[in-house]
Design a protein around this motif. Structure first.
Motif, PDB file in Angstrom:
ATOM      1  N   GLY A  59       0.802  -1.221   0.000  1.00 55.98           N
ATOM      2  CA  GLY A  59       0.000   0.000   0.000  1.00 55.98           C
ATOM      3  C   GLY A  59       0.829   1.263   0.000  1.00 55.98           C
ATOM      4  O   GLY A  59       0.345   2.325  -0.391  1.00 55.98           O
ATOM      5  N   LEU A  60       2.090   1.169   0.439  1.00 60.53           N
ATOM      6  CA  LEU A  60       2.967   2.340   0.434  1.00 60.53           C
ATOM      7  C   LEU A  60       3.605   2.597  -0.927  1.00 60.53           C
ATOM      8  O   LEU A  60       4.098   3.692  -1.187  1.00 60.53           O
ATOM      9  CB  LEU A  60       4.091   2.155   1.464  1.00 60.53           C
ATOM     10  CG  LEU A  60       3.684   1.960   2.930  1.00 60.53           C
ATOM     11  CD1 LEU A  60       4.917   1.687   3.767  1.00 60.53           C
ATOM     12  CD2 LEU A  60       2.936   3.179   3.439  1.00 60.53           C
ATOM     13  N   GLN A  62       2.387   2.722  -3.989  1.00 59.48           N
ATOM     14  CA  GLN A  62       1.645   3.528  -4.968  1.00 59.48           C
ATOM     15  C   GLN A  62       1.899   3.041  -6.387  1.00 59.48           C
ATOM     16  O   GLN A  62       1.933   3.834  -7.327  1.00 59.48           O
ATOM     17  CB  GLN A  62       2.027   5.017  -4.834  1.00 59.48           C
ATOM     18  CG  GLN A  62       1.775   5.602  -3.462  1.00 59.48           C
ATOM     19  CD  GLN A  62       0.301   5.575  -3.073  1.00 59.48           C
ATOM     20  OE1 GLN A  62      -0.570   5.809  -3.888  1.00 59.48           O
ATOM     21  NE2 GLN A  62       0.035   5.258  -1.817  1.00 59.48           N
ATOM     22  N   ASN A  63       2.116   1.756  -6.536  1.00 55.91           N
ATOM     23  CA  ASN A  63       2.360   1.179  -7.858  1.00 55.91           C
ATOM     24  C   ASN A  63       1.780  -0.232  -7.851  1.00 55.91           C
ATOM     25  O   ASN A  63       2.267  -1.106  -7.141  1.00 55.91           O
ATOM     26  CB  ASN A  63       3.858   1.146  -8.173  1.00 55.91           C
ATOM     27  CG  ASN A  63       4.148   0.684  -9.591  1.00 55.91           C
ATOM     28  OD1 ASN A  63       3.680  -0.358 -10.021  1.00 55.91           O
ATOM     29  ND2 ASN A  63       4.938   1.467 -10.312  1.00 55.91           N
ATOM     30  N   ARG A  64       0.741  -0.438  -8.660  1.00 54.70           N
ATOM     31  CA  ARG A  64       0.040  -1.722  -8.623  1.00 54.70           C
ATOM     32  C   ARG A  64       0.916  -2.868  -9.115  1.00 54.70           C
ATOM     33  O   ARG A  64       0.768  -4.006  -8.671  1.00 54.70           O
ATOM     34  CB  ARG A  64      -1.235  -1.649  -9.467  1.00 54.70           C
ATOM     35  CG  ARG A  64      -2.392  -0.976  -8.744  1.00 54.70           C
ATOM     36  CD  ARG A  64      -3.700  -1.399  -9.353  1.00 54.70           C
ATOM     37  NE  ARG A  64      -3.783  -1.057 -10.762  1.00 54.70           N
ATOM     38  CZ  ARG A  64      -4.323  -1.836 -11.686  1.00 54.70           C
ATOM     39  NH1 ARG A  64      -4.778  -3.027 -11.360  1.00 54.70           N
ATOM     40  NH2 ARG A  64      -4.393  -1.445 -12.934  1.00 54.70           N
ATOM     41  N   ALA A 134      -1.894   2.303   5.460  1.00 53.21           N
ATOM     42  CA  ALA A 134      -1.918   2.589   4.022  1.00 53.21           C
ATOM     43  C   ALA A 134      -3.065   1.877   3.309  1.00 53.21           C
ATOM     44  O   ALA A 134      -3.242   2.058   2.118  1.00 53.21           O
ATOM     45  CB  ALA A 134      -0.585   2.186   3.376  1.00 53.21           C
ATOM     46  N   ARG A 135      -3.826   1.054   4.015  1.00 51.87           N
ATOM     47  CA  ARG A 135      -4.938   0.309   3.416  1.00 51.87           C
ATOM     48  C   ARG A 135      -6.188   0.478   4.273  1.00 51.87           C
ATOM     49  O   ARG A 135      -6.121   0.573   5.502  1.00 51.87           O
ATOM     50  CB  ARG A 135      -4.610  -1.180   3.336  1.00 51.87           C
ATOM     51  CG  ARG A 135      -3.340  -1.513   2.599  1.00 51.87           C
ATOM     52  CD  ARG A 135      -3.590  -1.699   1.126  1.00 51.87           C
ATOM     53  NE  ARG A 135      -2.467  -2.358   0.469  1.00 51.87           N
ATOM     54  CZ  ARG A 135      -2.417  -2.619  -0.829  1.00 51.87           C
ATOM     55  NH1 ARG A 135      -3.431  -2.293  -1.612  1.00 51.87           N
ATOM     56  NH2 ARG A 135      -1.373  -3.206  -1.356  1.00 51.87           N
ATOM     57  N   SER A 198      -7.498  -5.038  -7.368  1.00 47.81           N
ATOM     58  CA  SER A 198      -7.021  -3.940  -6.514  1.00 47.81           C
ATOM     59  C   SER A 198      -7.577  -2.568  -6.880  1.00 47.81           C
ATOM     60  O   SER A 198      -7.782  -1.750  -5.977  1.00 47.81           O
ATOM     61  CB  SER A 198      -5.486  -3.907  -6.512  1.00 47.81           C
ATOM     62  OG  SER A 198      -4.970  -3.735  -7.809  1.00 47.81           O
ATOM     63  N   SER A 202      -9.064  -2.997  -3.433  1.00 51.75           N
ATOM     64  CA  SER A 202      -7.725  -3.047  -2.831  1.00 51.75           C
ATOM     65  C   SER A 202      -7.107  -4.432  -2.886  1.00 51.75           C
ATOM     66  O   SER A 202      -5.939  -4.600  -2.543  1.00 51.75           O
ATOM     67  CB  SER A 202      -7.701  -2.547  -1.378  1.00 51.75           C
ATOM     68  OG  SER A 202      -8.044  -1.182  -1.326  1.00 51.75           O
TER      69      SER A 202
END
Length: 528
Positions: A59-60, A62-64, A134-135, A198, A202
Motif C-alpha cells: 500500500g505504500l 503507490q504502484n500496482r 496505508a490500506r 485492486s 484493494s
C-alpha cells in the motif's frame, strides 16, 4: 503418502534412482508433515504474518505492478517453504474449502483459522509500529458497494481453486505428482487476482487479512462510525472459497468419488467445465486490467493462464483458446477428438462472452474496441497470425508431443510467456488478442456494431489461420512424432500423464514397472 508421512516415499525413491525434484506424494493427501502438530500451526502463523506485512507495504508503493509482484512473490516463496508441512493455506477461505473437500480434519481446520487470523493481526500491528496505515477495507472511489465485495469473492475463489488443484489433488492418474510448479502457480494466481481486483477493492483476497487490517483501523479510529465493509468482504470471500471447492470436485470427478461427495462419471463434462473456467477468468482478468491500466493487461493475462494451466492441464489440456484446440485436433495427437474440439469451441466462446459481460458490469458499462487505431489491416492481421501461430506451436509442442513429456509441467509457463510476448510486442498494433474466443467476447459485449462485427471476422480468420499453420509446422519440424517408430525403451520412459488425458485415459507408469523389474533381476543375479 497415505500414512501421513510426506517425505519418506520421496527419500526412498531418491536413494533408489536419482534425486527427485518434487515429491510425488507430497501434496496428494492431508497429513501432519511433522510428528509435532505444532509445526503445522506455526507455519500458518508465520506465513500469515509475512503475507500481512508484505500486503501492507504494498500500500505504500503507490504502484500496482510492484504491489502485485511482491504479494505474489511472498505467497510463492512461503508455499514452497511450508507447503510440505502445512499445505501452505495462510487463508481461511482455502482452509474452509479444504475442510469441505475433506482434505483437512475439521478440528485442524478450526485451529488453522485461529493461527491465520493471529498471524495477520501480528503482521499488521508490526507494520503499524513503523508506518502509518496505508490500506482500508472499503470500495475504492468510483465503485459501487456491491462491486468491491463481489470482485473479492470472485478472485478469492480463483486462489482457492488453484490451491486445491495444485496442492490437494489426490488421485495419482489425474495429477501424476506434477507438483514442481505449485508455488509458481500460487504466486501467479495472487498476482493476477491482485492486479484485476485492486483498483476496485484493494485486492485483499484473504479474510484473515481483512480482519487484520480492519481491526487496528477501528481501534485507532476514534469516531468509530465507518460502515462494516469487512463483514461483507469476508462473507463474499468465504462464499468464493466454497464455490471453488465445489468446482474442484466437479472438474476432478475422481477426486469427488474418492471422497464419496459427488458422483460425476462423464469425463467430457469435467473437460468442458475446465475450459469454461479458464476462458472466463482469462477474459474477466484481462478486461478488468486493460480498462484501468492497458500496459499491465498482458502481465495479468500471462499470470492467470499460467496458474490455471498448472491447475487444469491434466483435466482438459488447458487450451483456453479455439486456435489451440484447432492445432491440437489437426495434429492428430489423440488427446482431443474432433467432437470434443467442437464442444470446446462452444464452451470457450460462451465463457468469453460471459467474462466480457462480467468485466463490463464491474466497470459500470465501460468497454474497449477490438481494433486499435493507427495501423493498417495488413499490419494487424499479419501480427495476429504470427503470434497466434507461435502460441499454438509452443503449447502443443510442450504439452502434447511424446518427446516433450518431460517438459509437460512447464507448458503453462510456455503458454503464459507467449501470451505476454504477444501482448507486449503487438498490443498497440492489433491488441495482441491471439484468441478467437476473446475476440468474439470483446466484440459481443459491444453489441456487434456493424463495423466491429466485420473487424471480428478478420481477426478470427487470422487467428484460426495461425492455429492451422501451427499444426503444419509441427508436422514439418517434428516428423518423428508423426511417422517415427519408438522402441520399447522410449515407450517405457514415457510413463506418467500426457497433458489432456485424465482418469482411465492416463497411461500406466511404465518407467516404474521397468525399474522394479530391473531391481528384481539384479537381486536374482546376486542370489545366484
Amino acid at each position: 503418502s497415505s500414512d501421513g508421512a510426506l517425505w519418506p516415499k520421496c527419500a526412498a525413491r531418491s536413494a533408489d534412482r536419482s534425486p527427485a525434484i518434487a515429491p510425488s506424494g507430497a501434496h496428494s493427501s492431508f497429513g501432519m508433515g511433522q510428528e509435532n502438530p505444532f509445526a503445522n500451526f506455526a507455519c500458518e502463523v508465520i506465513g500469515a504474518f509475512f503475507i500481512a506485512v508484505t500486503f501492507a507495504i504494498g500500500g505504500l508503493l503507490q504502484n500496482r505492478i510492484y504491489a502485485g509482484v511482491i504479494y505474489g512473490c511472498v505467497v510463492a516463496a512461503l508455499t514452497y517453504a511450508m507447503g510440505r508441512v502445512s499445505h501452505a493455506h495462510f487463508n481461511p477461505a482455502v482452509t474452509m474449502a479444504a475442510a469441505m473437500t475433506r482434505d483437512i480434519p475439521l478440528a485442524h481446520a478450526g485451529l488453522y483459522l485461529i493461527m491465520q487470523c493471529m498471524g495477520s493481526f501480528l503482521g499488521i500491528w508490526a507494520f503499524l509500529l513503523f508506518f502509518d496505515p496505508a490500506r482500508k477495507v472499503e470500495p475504492l472511489e468510483g465503485f459501487a458497494i456491491w462491486q468491491a465485495p463481489v470482485v473479492e469473492g470472485l478472485y478469492t475463489g480463483l486462489l482457492v481453486f488453484v490451491h486445491l488443484n495444485v496442492m490437494h489433488a489426490k488421485v495419482p492418474p489425474e495429477h501424476a505428482g506434477k507438483t514442481q510448479t505449485y508455488g509458481l502457480a500460487m504466486g501467479f494466481a495472487v498476482f493476477a487476482a491482485y492486479t484485476a481486483s485492486s483498483p476496485i477493492s484493494s485486492g485483499f483476497l484473504n479474510p484473515a487479512l481483512v480482519l487484520g487490517v480492519d481491526a487496528p483501523d477501528r481501534i485507532l479510529n476514534k469516531d468509530g462510525e465507518e460502515p462494516f465493509y469487512s463483514a461483507i468482504y469476508i462473507a463474499t470471500q468465504l462464499m468464493g472459497g466454497i464455490l471453488a471447492g465445489m468446482l474442484f470436485l466437479a472438474v476432478r470427478p475422481s477426486e469427488a468419488s474418492a471422497r464419496r461427495a459427488l458422483q460425476l462419471t462423464a469425463k467430457i463434462h469435467s473437460k468442458l467445465l475446465a475450459e469454461f473456467i479458464g476462458v472466463f477468468m482469462l477474459v474477466t482478468t484481462y478486461g478488468l486490467t486493460v480498462i484501468r491500466d492497458p500496459a499491465l493487461a498482458p502481465w495479468a493475462a500471462c499470470a492467470v493462464l499460467v496458474c490455471l494451466a498448472c491447475s487444469l492441464g491434466t483435466v482438459s489440456g488447458a487450451h483456453f483458446n479455439p486456435a489451440v484446440t484447432l492445432t491440437t485436433v489437426c495434429s492428430c495427437r489423440q488427446t482431443t477428438t474432433l467432437a470434443e474440439g467442437l464442444l470446446y469451441w462452444v464452451m470457450q466462446i460462451g465463457a468469453a462472452c460471459g467474462g466480457a459481460l462480467t468485466f463490463q458490469a464491474f466497470h459500470s458499462g465501460t468497454t474497449f474496441p477490438l481494433k486499435p487505431a493507427g495501423y493498417r489491416w495488413d499490419q494487424i492481421l499479419a501480427s495476429e497470425f504470427a503470434f497466434t501461430f507461435l502460441l499454438c506451436f509452443a503449447h502443443v509442442s510442450v504439452s502434447v508431443m511424446r518427446k516433450s513429456r518431460f517438459l509437460s509441467d512447464m507448458f503453462g509457463l510456455a503458454q503464459g510467456i507467449t501470451v505476454l510476448l504477444g501482448g507486449v510486442a503487438i498490443g498497440k498494433i492489433s491488441g495482441g488478442w491471439l484468441n478467437p474466443a476473446v475476440s468474439m467476447g470483446v466484440t459481443a459485449v459491444r453489441q456487434f456494431e456493424e463495423s466491429e462485427a466485420w473487424d471480428c471476422l478478420y481477426y478470427i480468420g487470422a487467428q484460426f489461420s495461425g492455429g492451422l499453420v501451427a499444426a503444419i509446422g509441427l508436422l514439418i519440424t517434428q516428423p518423428s512424432e508423426f511417422f517415427g517408430k519408438h522402441d520399447e525403451e522410449s515407450k517405457q520412459s514415457e510413463g506418467g500423464v500426457r497433458i489432456g488425458k485424465s482418469g482411465d485415459d492416463a497411461e500406466e507408469d511404465g518407467q516404474s514397472g521397468g525399474d522394479a523389474g530391473k531391481r528384481s533381476r539384479d537381486a536374482s543375479q546376486i542370489r545366484d
